[in-house]
Scaffold this active site. Structure first.
Site, PDB file in Angstrom:
ATOM      1  N   HIS A  12      -0.010  57.639  35.036  1.00  0.00           N
ATOM      2  CA  HIS A  12       1.108  57.229  34.051  1.00  0.00           C
ATOM      3  C   HIS A  12       0.759  56.130  33.070  1.00  0.00           C
ATOM      4  CE1 HIS A  12       5.378  56.299  33.182  1.00  0.00           C
ATOM      5  NE2 HIS A  12       5.033  55.141  32.990  1.00  0.00           N
ATOM      6  N   GLU A  13       0.265  55.136  33.848  1.00  0.00           N
ATOM      7  CA  GLU A  13      -0.389  54.193  32.819  1.00  0.00           C
ATOM      8  C   GLU A  13      -1.550  54.596  31.665  1.00  0.00           C
ATOM      9  OE1 GLU A  13       1.291  51.565  32.593  1.00  0.00           O
ATOM     10  OE2 GLU A  13       2.685  51.969  34.563  1.00  0.00           O
ATOM     11  N   HIS A  56      -0.152  55.849  28.521  1.00  0.00           N
ATOM     12  CA  HIS A  56       0.251  54.677  27.735  1.00  0.00           C
ATOM     13  C   HIS A  56      -0.984  54.355  26.991  1.00  0.00           C
ATOM     14  CE1 HIS A  56       4.534  54.596  28.891  1.00  0.00           C
ATOM     15  NE2 HIS A  56       4.149  54.160  30.119  1.00  0.00           N
TER      16      HIS A  56
END
Length: 448
Positions: free
Chosen positions: A19-20, A23
């Protein structure tokens, strides 16, 4: 125990990291300087500084993570680095950066499901064993031995498919069609089932049972395959190979019947007659007490000889790389749709908030899926990845969806939402998230 803890750490760690990384990757592509990439919160237990100056950390609390970017709103930014600040990028770049996290989770789910497909998808055909009285399925003419083909227009090739379709029917009012193949016939038949706010406000542990279905199982003879050392059965003198004939002079035809009698008799002596090579033997069994789902039941400490399944009911399919990717996309889309639908029904009050789960339940499911094998663990991870992606897209300040909401308004108005309004919204969002987490943890504790 160590394997269970490791499975939890691997599941959460991989999902959070992906997920990170979503980003991080898009931020770097958009020319934003990333100051810190952290997996977990709290005090770092590992730190590494990359060539670009990004600090990569692994923190003590593995319940999330974050990517900290250069931003004028969080401190002074040198003029030489201003072009690399997040807040000076176009609104569409900021939208892309924020949306990349949830999208990364969906992509991860696709690849996990694809891996499952390549390893081989094995399932048991949804052949009916019994129809429960006073349930939706009791409205039909379906009988034991019939095989389900579709429910509410959705094809079902396994009991897992049936469970997913039924999850989507919670709260439904109206008539659905159930198609099935009668036992021994090649033609298909269908019946209608009338639902009226089905399971609204309930917290069903078993959707298949609540719908009125009991999966078909082969006859399991009450022949002992293992006696647990130190258990009640060992103390009673049971031996491997014993065949249970009667309990309190009541004939026992199958293993399930014996299990029911034992579970109904915690700390109560049972007169059991078994057949051995030497002849008939009478034993006195005193089942020990154990707790299951909040109920005290009897436990003997026996394992049965596993039955042989009808090979025609075992469906196994292997996929090539491209077909596996299509399978992954289809499964991920199905789970996204189910998750969004469930959240919508919860907001409408059709699904009880008692169904919310927190970190304790996640840990228990991760442990159980790891014990069930690699494929079960992978499917759990894929579902958790989808859930993480969908939940982060909810338009709640503090979540990615809340940021996207503000950026969407900015794109329409051509000017950002005021800092005052955003600050107020973040406080409300933080309170809401705290309340939801409190409910989820309370539900976890209540299920212990």
């Amino acid at each position: 125990m160590i394997l269970n803890i490791l499975s939890i750490v691997v599941a959460l760690g991989l999902l959070i990291t992906f997920h990170e990384f979503g980003h991080f990757f898009v931020a770097r592509r958009c020319g934003v300087k990333v100051l810190r990439f952290s997996v977990g919160f709290g005090k770092p237990i590992y730190r590494y500084v990359g060539k670009t100056g990004t600090e990569f950390t692994l923190a003590m609390i593995p319940l999330g993570g974050y990517v900290r970017m250069l931003d004028e709103r969080e401190g002074n930014v040198p003029e030489s680095l201003r072009s690399q600040a997040f807040n000076v990028k176009t609104v569409w770049q900021r939208i892309a950066i924020v949306a990349a996290g949830p999208i990364a989770n969906f992509i991860l789910a696709v690849f996990i499901y694809a891996l499952v497909a390549i390893l081989g998808v094995q399932s048991i055909a949804p052949k009916v064993g019994q129809i429960e009285r006073d349930t939706p399925m009791s409205q039909t003419q379906i009988q034991a031995g019939d095989e389900l083909i579709s429910i509410a227009g959705e094809p079902v090739a396994s009991w897992e498919d049936v469970n997913l379709v039924l999850a989507g029917l919670i709260g439904k009012t109206g008539t659905i069609i159930v198609r099935y193949q009668p036992d021994g016939l090649s033609s298909l038949q269908e019946d209608s089932v009338r639902l009226n706010r089905w399971l609204v406000g309930d917290e069903p542990n078993n959707l298949i049972k609540a719908f009125g279905l009991a999966p078909w199982q082969p006859l399991i003879l009450p022949i002992i395959a293992q006696v647990v050392e130190g258990g009640a059965a060992a103390e009673a003198g049971f031996l491997t190979g014993d065949k249970v004939l009667t309990v309190n002079d009541q004939p026992v035809a199958n293993w399930q019947q014996f299990v029911v009698l034992v579970q109904a008799s915690p700390s109560k002596a049972l007169a059991v007659e078994v057949q051995r090579v030497q002849g008939l033997t009478k034993l006195s069994l005193l089942p020990k007490s154990t707790e299951q789902n909040g109920k005290v039941i009897g436990y003997a400490g026996l394992a049965v000889v596993p039955p042989k399944w009808d090979e025609s009911l075992i469906r196994e399919q292997y996929y090539g790389p491209f077909d596996a990717l299509f399978y992954g996309v289809a499964q991920t889309s199905k789970m996204v749709s189910l998750t969004v639908s469930s959240i919508g029904k919860m907001l409408q009050g059709l699904i009880s908030v008692d169904n919310l789960s927190g970190p304790i339940t996640i840990a228990k499911v991760a442990s159980a899926s790891a014990d069930s094998g690699l494929q079960s663990f992978l499917k759990f991870m894929a579902y958790l990845s989808v859930s993480l992606g969908v939940l982060n897209l909810l338009p709640i300040p503090m979540l990615d969806g809340g940021h996207l909401l503000f950026f969407g308004i900015e794109a329409i108005r051509r000017k950002p939402v005021s800092e005052k309004i955003q600050s107020m919204a973040y406080r409300v969002g933080a309170s809401l998230l705290f309340a939801l987490m409190a409910i989820a943890i309370f539900n976890d504790i209540a299920r212990l």
